[in-house]
Structures are given as structure tokens and as C-alpha cells.
Design a protein around this motif. Structure first.
Motif, short mmCIF file in Angstrom:
data_model
loop_
_atom_site.label_atom_id
_atom_site.label_comp_id
_atom_site.label_asym_id
_atom_site.label_seq_id
_atom_site.Cartn_x
_atom_site.Cartn_y
_atom_site.Cartn_z
N GLN A 1 -75.63 54.35 -25.94
CA GLN A 1 -76.06 55.34 -24.94
C GLN A 1 -75.21 56.61 -25.05
N TRP A 2 -73.89 56.44 -25.18
CA TRP A 2 -73.00 57.60 -25.28
C TRP A 2 -73.37 58.49 -26.48
N ILE A 3 -73.67 57.84 -27.61
CA ILE A 3 -74.05 58.61 -28.81
C ILE A 3 -75.41 59.27 -28.59
N SER A 4 -76.35 58.51 -28.02
CA SER A 4 -77.70 59.07 -27.76
C SER A 4 -77.61 60.28 -26.84
N ASP A 5 -76.65 60.24 -25.92
CA ASP A 5 -76.47 61.32 -24.94
C ASP A 5 -75.87 62.59 -25.55
N CYS A 6 -75.50 62.54 -26.83
CA CYS A 6 -74.94 63.74 -27.49
C CYS A 6 -76.03 64.73 -27.87
N PHE A 7 -77.30 64.35 -27.71
CA PHE A 7 -78.39 65.23 -28.11
C PHE A 7 -79.17 65.75 -26.89
N SER A 8 -79.77 66.90 -27.08
CA SER A 8 -80.50 67.55 -25.98
C SER A 8 -81.93 67.03 -25.87
N LEU A 9 -82.56 67.31 -24.75
CA LEU A 9 -83.98 66.95 -24.59
C LEU A 9 -84.82 67.65 -25.65
N ASP A 10 -84.44 68.89 -26.00
CA ASP A 10 -85.20 69.62 -27.01
C ASP A 10 -85.20 68.88 -28.35
N ARG A 11 -84.06 68.34 -28.70
CA ARG A 11 -83.95 67.59 -29.94
C ARG A 11 -84.90 66.38 -29.91
N TYR A 12 -84.91 65.66 -28.77
CA TYR A 12 -85.78 64.48 -28.66
C TYR A 12 -87.25 64.87 -28.58
N VAL B 1 -75.18 66.51 -16.79
CA VAL B 1 -76.35 65.62 -16.84
C VAL B 1 -76.81 65.50 -18.29
N LYS B 2 -77.02 64.25 -18.73
CA LYS B 2 -77.35 64.00 -20.14
C LYS B 2 -78.74 63.40 -20.31
N TYR B 3 -79.15 63.34 -21.56
CA TYR B 3 -80.45 62.78 -21.96
C TYR B 3 -80.81 61.49 -21.21
N GLY B 4 -79.87 60.52 -21.22
CA GLY B 4 -80.16 59.21 -20.64
C GLY B 4 -80.26 59.20 -19.12
N ASP B 5 -79.89 60.30 -18.48
CA ASP B 5 -79.97 60.37 -17.02
C ASP B 5 -81.36 60.80 -16.53
N ILE B 6 -82.14 61.34 -17.46
CA ILE B 6 -83.42 61.97 -17.09
C ILE B 6 -84.57 60.97 -17.16
N ASP B 7 -85.36 60.91 -16.11
CA ASP B 7 -86.49 59.98 -16.13
C ASP B 7 -87.80 60.68 -16.45
N ILE B 8 -88.89 59.95 -16.36
CA ILE B 8 -90.19 60.49 -16.79
C ILE B 8 -90.65 61.68 -15.95
N ASN B 9 -90.03 61.90 -14.78
CA ASN B 9 -90.38 63.07 -13.98
C ASN B 9 -89.59 64.31 -14.39
N MET C 1 -81.73 67.09 -9.65
CA MET C 1 -80.85 67.62 -10.69
C MET C 1 -81.59 67.54 -12.03
N LEU C 2 -81.23 68.48 -12.92
CA LEU C 2 -81.93 68.58 -14.20
C LEU C 2 -80.96 68.45 -15.37
N PHE C 3 -81.52 68.29 -16.56
CA PHE C 3 -80.71 68.17 -17.78
C PHE C 3 -79.74 69.34 -17.90
N GLY C 4 -78.50 69.02 -18.25
CA GLY C 4 -77.49 70.05 -18.48
C GLY C 4 -76.78 70.53 -17.23
N ASP C 5 -77.28 70.15 -16.04
CA ASP C 5 -76.61 70.56 -14.80
C ASP C 5 -75.16 70.03 -14.77
N ALA C 6 -74.27 70.85 -14.25
CA ALA C 6 -72.87 70.43 -14.10
C ALA C 6 -72.73 69.67 -12.79
N VAL C 7 -72.41 68.40 -12.90
CA VAL C 7 -72.28 67.52 -11.74
C VAL C 7 -70.83 67.49 -11.28
N GLU C 8 -70.64 67.54 -9.96
CA GLU C 8 -69.29 67.37 -9.42
C GLU C 8 -69.40 66.37 -8.27
#
Lengths: 249, 249
Positions: free
Chosen positions: A186-197, B168-176, B213-220
Motif C-alpha cells: 500500500q505504501w508503495i502504491s501510494d507513491c503515485f498520483s490519481l493521474d498516473r493510475y 491524502v494519498k491514492y489508497g485513501d480515495i474511494d469510488i466517489n 477531503m480530496l487527493f493531495g489535501d494536507a491533513v492535520e
């Protein structure tokens, strides 16, 4: 293999059904690589149990299987609710290692992916690899059949930029007290952007597990694009490599 | 309720079986709060589908259910492979909100936990709450039966120390296309150490969803211990609150 009994032969390859859970797909409805890895591990566990060499039996003799290398190649990622069949078999039983292969099929029985995994027979007491000769009967389950994809190789050292850095948290730790092996994926997969996927999908994911990680460890992920669409990564704890990976789009 | 037909009555409360998947337990073999939340959401989805008000039907009219508040209280966390039953019912249907309750039982039929959730009927086109009067028949499914626990309340503002910060990373984002609501629960759960989980277990987890929240957002993540064993959290994107939570051990 000549030395396999008829009842043994029946167990040499077996398929297990799975449905892709809707909560483990990505933004494009496709199963994530980490969840796919998890399905493969579950398949391995089911089959090892069926063959009599599952973790429950190994734990009784204070031993365990440790995943050392895994390669997954996907032609198509199954989507949420999709039913798949994962066929698995043991190709080879070596001195202290086994090679287990997987073939993933969809509902039309078409091959959508393959995987190859390597495992070490591990003595929990000495914390070292153990001779598989001591595990009576295991060699009968090796059928010598190669995977449809190349085996995972020993990946080289990586120099590159820092992709990510964070600490190991509660949710990363599994029942063995160290970071769950699928979490690295998951950590490695998370290194890429949505655009890449969006633009392309992962063709081959390959990982070497080198050292375990524990709660609170400072994780650093280093990576670079070695060739176009061919990325290499290293996960480090302090300056120690804990894992190496390759992602080809 | 007098206005409910006999066939309606039969649907008013229903139980759904689940097995705790071994890959979603924590280091103590207990299901994580995020996975539990996920099971509740799946239960809600099953029941809404059974009642004819599931996401698939709502999507046809360009509407959706949006989870706004959730409270979970556990007496005991089920462990890996354990079979549980989640009973659910709609307590109330308001102007644009519904309250759905849950009761979690183990194999001995003993209650091990309860939950209460609040949902908004959401118009995907206007991006606003929509009057539930337009959803013919939904009111018949409210049975007026309260949860065994207190409803989730509107949580107050939090001042405190920074617990965590990341993107926020790739794996955090769902189908919405936004952060999966169970991911917030994982992030909050990850604010505590293994020692804390060893010493005591979460009694009540309560969450308010305020902004997506969306991809790339800075979470605190900001938090403080308001009273002994009673923690309050805020998840922020830039300086906007996206979520508030309470964790009582």
C-alpha cells in the motif's frame, strides 16, 4: 512427479473463490494491489492448511512461513463485487524455501493475472531459516510447474528522491507484532498520483522483504524511475533497508 | 407504528451475518474500529437495498446517502474469524435526515456493541440536502425504536496539540473521488500507541463528518485529552475542519 501418490496429485493444484469487497477498490472501482496481495496470501494460507502445512500446524512446532519475495502481473484488475478464482500450487521445495505460484481467473475463466511467491521456513525460537527436510511430507506437494510470469528476483539498491516519510502506526501492526506485509505494498502504491493510475495500470509489481518493521519506526520511501514507466523503491528504517520494490506501468 | 403494513413490519428490523476477516484485526487479534465501521456501513447498505432505498436506486435519481454522524460503543471487540450478527433498523426519518441504529451480537447472541448513525439525503446535482418527502414510502421504515446508546452529538471545537500530519494519498480515495469515511476513523485510531490499546479498549467512538477531503489535501490532526481517557480530535485541511471525533477509553 513420479513420487506423488494419487491422492497427492489431486491436491497439487487447487482453486479458491473470492469476491472483490466493495470497500477495497480504488477510485476507479478496481481492486488495489495491496488487497490483491492479501487475497493471494489468504489463498496460500488456505492451500497450506489443506495440504497440512498451514500456519496453525507450523505454530505448534514453533515455526512459521515468512514471505520473502512476491511478483504480481495483472492484465486486468477485477472490479468491486467481481468473482474471481485463484488457483495455486507449490512449484518447488528447496532447502529452506518454497516457491508458490498463482493464476487468477475471472468468471469467464479467462486469466487476468499471475503471481509468484517465495517463502522461507522460519524457526521462531532461533529466529532463523530452518531446513525443510525436518518437515515430513512437504516435498510431495511440489509439482515442478513454473509460473506463467518471471519469478521475483533480488532487486538492486536504489538511489533516488524521497517519496514519503512517516512513522509506523497502530493500524500497520498485525498479530505478529510487526508491520503487515501488505502494508508495504500500500505504501508503495501510494507513491503515485490519481493521474498516473488514470493514465495507465500497474503491469508488474515486485517486492523483496528484507527486514521487519515495528511500531513507531521512522519509515522513509526512496524511489526513482529507472526506465520509462519502470520504478524502483526502497523502504528504509533509519538507514537500514526493510524492503525493495519494483513497479512497472 | 399504526401506518405500517404487515409486510412493512417484517422489514423493520433485520440482522446480517459477518465474519471478522483475519487481515483486518489489530495486533491483539481484535477487529479495528475502522473495519467495524465498514461492517456497519455495509449493513446499512444491505438493509437500504432490502428496503428499496439503497444507493443504486438513489443514484438513478441522482441522489445519495451521506453519513454525517456515527457513534459506536463496544463492550467487547470481536476477534479474527469470529461470527457476528449486526441487527439494524431506521429509528427516524426527518426532513432531510435519517437515524439508523445497529446492535451487534456474538455467536451466543449476546450484545457486544451498539451503534447509531445519522444520514443526510443528498442531491448530487445541487450538492445540497434534499427533502425526504420526495422519497415516496421511506417514512414507513422508521420504527421509532431508540438505540441502546446515546446518539452522536454535534462535537465542539478542539484546541490541542498536533498528533499527525500527512497528505491524502491514492489508497485513501474511494469510488466517489473523496477520502473514504472509514479512513478518518483509521487516522484517529492511529493517534494512539500500542501501549494504550494494551492497557484499555475504546468504549465509545464518535465522529462528525463536516467537509470532504480530496487527493493531495494536507491533513492535520489536532487532539487533546479533555477529561481522563476522553479524547477530542479535529481533522483539518488547511484551516478548515473536515471532521471532529471523540474517543473514550
Amino acid at each position: 512427479m513420479e513420487n506423488v501418490s494419487l491422492s497427492g496429485v489431486r491436491k497439487l493444484k487447487k482453486s479458491y473463490p473470492f469476491q472483490i469487497p466493495p470497500q477495497f477498490v480504488d477510485f476507479q472501482f478496481r481492486v488495489t494491489m495491496a488487497t490483491l496481495g492479501d487475497i493471494l496470501l489468504t489463498t496460500a494460507q488456505f492451500n497450506a492448511d489443506d495440504n497440512g502445512f498451514g500456519l496453525r500446524r507450523l505454530n505448534e512446532i514453533n515455526c512459521s512461513w515468512v514471505l520473502t519475495r512476491l511478483a504480481i502481473e495483472m492484465e486486468r484488475f477485477p472490479e468491486q463485487y467481481e468473482n474471481i478464482q485463484v488457483e495455486t500450487w507449490v512449484e518447488e521445495v528447496g532447502r529452506a524455501n518454497t516457491t508458490r505460484n498463482f493464476c487468477i481467473r475471472d468468471e469467464k475463466n479467462e486469466i487476468i493475472g499471475n503471481a509468484c511467491s517465495q517463502w522461507v521456513f522460519f524457526d521462531m525460537e532461533t529466529r532463523r531459516a530452518k531446513d525443510l527436510q525436518t518437515l515430513d511430507g512437504i516435498h510431495e506437494f511440489a509439482n515442478g510447474e513454473a509460473s506463467l510470469i518471471e519469478r521475483p528476483i533480488k532487486l538492486g539498491a536504489v538511489e533516488g528522491e524521497k517519496y514519503d516519510a512517516f512513522k509506523v502506526k497502530y493500524g500497520d501492526i498485525d498479530i505478529n507484532g510487526h508491520v503487515n506485509s501488505m502494508r508495504y505494498i500500500q505504501w508503495i502504491s501510494d507513491c503515485f498520483s490519481l493521474d498516473r493510475y488514470r493514465a495507465s495500470q500497474v503491469k508488474r509489481f515486485e517486492i523483496n522483504y528484507v527486514n521487519e518493521m515495528l511500531f513507531g519506526d521512522a519509515v522513509e520511501i526512496i524511489g526513482h524511475e529507472k526506465a520509462p514507466d519502470d520504478f524502483r523503491f526502497e523502504i528504509r528504517r533509519d538507514d537500514k533497508v526493510t524492503c525493495k520494490a519494483r513497479v512497472v506501468f
